[in-house]
Design a protein around this motif. Structure first.
Motif: not given
Length: 177
Positions: A4, A29, A31, A37-38, A41, A44
């Motif tokens: 990440d 992306h 996660f 912001q889960k 995300q 997105s």
């Protein structure tokens, strides 16, 4: 192995330098199940999946709409999952425990170059970057080969899709390699 953090650093670099991220790696992306912001995300990821599904159905891109999910802190192929169904992928991500750590969700390269025996491979090399940004490349590298023949239609066979030595142990590799 913080996958990440690599994705985040590359995204920042691309934003600052103007280099398109897709020129460096497939759509990626991060996660974070414990993040506020889960849901953003997830949205997105859903948007990206649908975009690629539309491109594939309009024949604007070759291949399938497969995504690979990788647990950020794990290595040796542990925790990697391939998915081609949006509902399954979202249910999987929603089911990840908050304390499980970050995941990287990346569009899968489903038309790779193949080695002898129709096997996926990757090449690993080692570099040292000195403080003055001089880059030294170690003379020898490693060619890692999948333990099973590549078959894009069988995403459940992890031995065909990951070229990790640790996964190959215990899976028969032909002597012809």
């Amino acid at each position: 192995d913080n996958k990440d953090q690599l994705a985040i650093a590359l995204r920042k670099y691309c934003g600052r330098s103007g280099v398109p991220m897709e020129s460096l790696m497939p759509e990626t992306h991060v996660f974070q199940p414990d993040s506020r912001q889960k849901e953003k995300q997830l949205e997105s990821i859903i948007e990206a999946f649908r975009k690629h599904a539309q491109l594939a159905s309009a024949k604007m891109v070759d291949g399938k709409n497969i995504w690979i999910l990788k647990q950020s802190e794990l290595n040796q192929g542990k925790g990697c999952v391939l998915m081609d169904d949006l509902e399954t992928m979202i249910a999987f991500l929603r089911g990840v425990a908050d304390d499980a750590g970050a995941w990287v969700v990346q569009q899968y390269v489903d038309r790779p170059l193949l080695y002898v025996g129709n096997r996926k491979f990757d090449i690993r090399c080692w570099v040292v970057v000195r403080p003055n940004y001089q880059i030294l490349l170690y003379r020898e590298g490693v060619l890692r080969v999948g333990a099973a023949s590549y078959d894009v239609d069988d995403i459940s066979n992890i031995h065909a899709h990951l070229s990790n030595h640790c996964l190959a142990v215990g899976n028969a590799c032909p002597a012809t390699l």
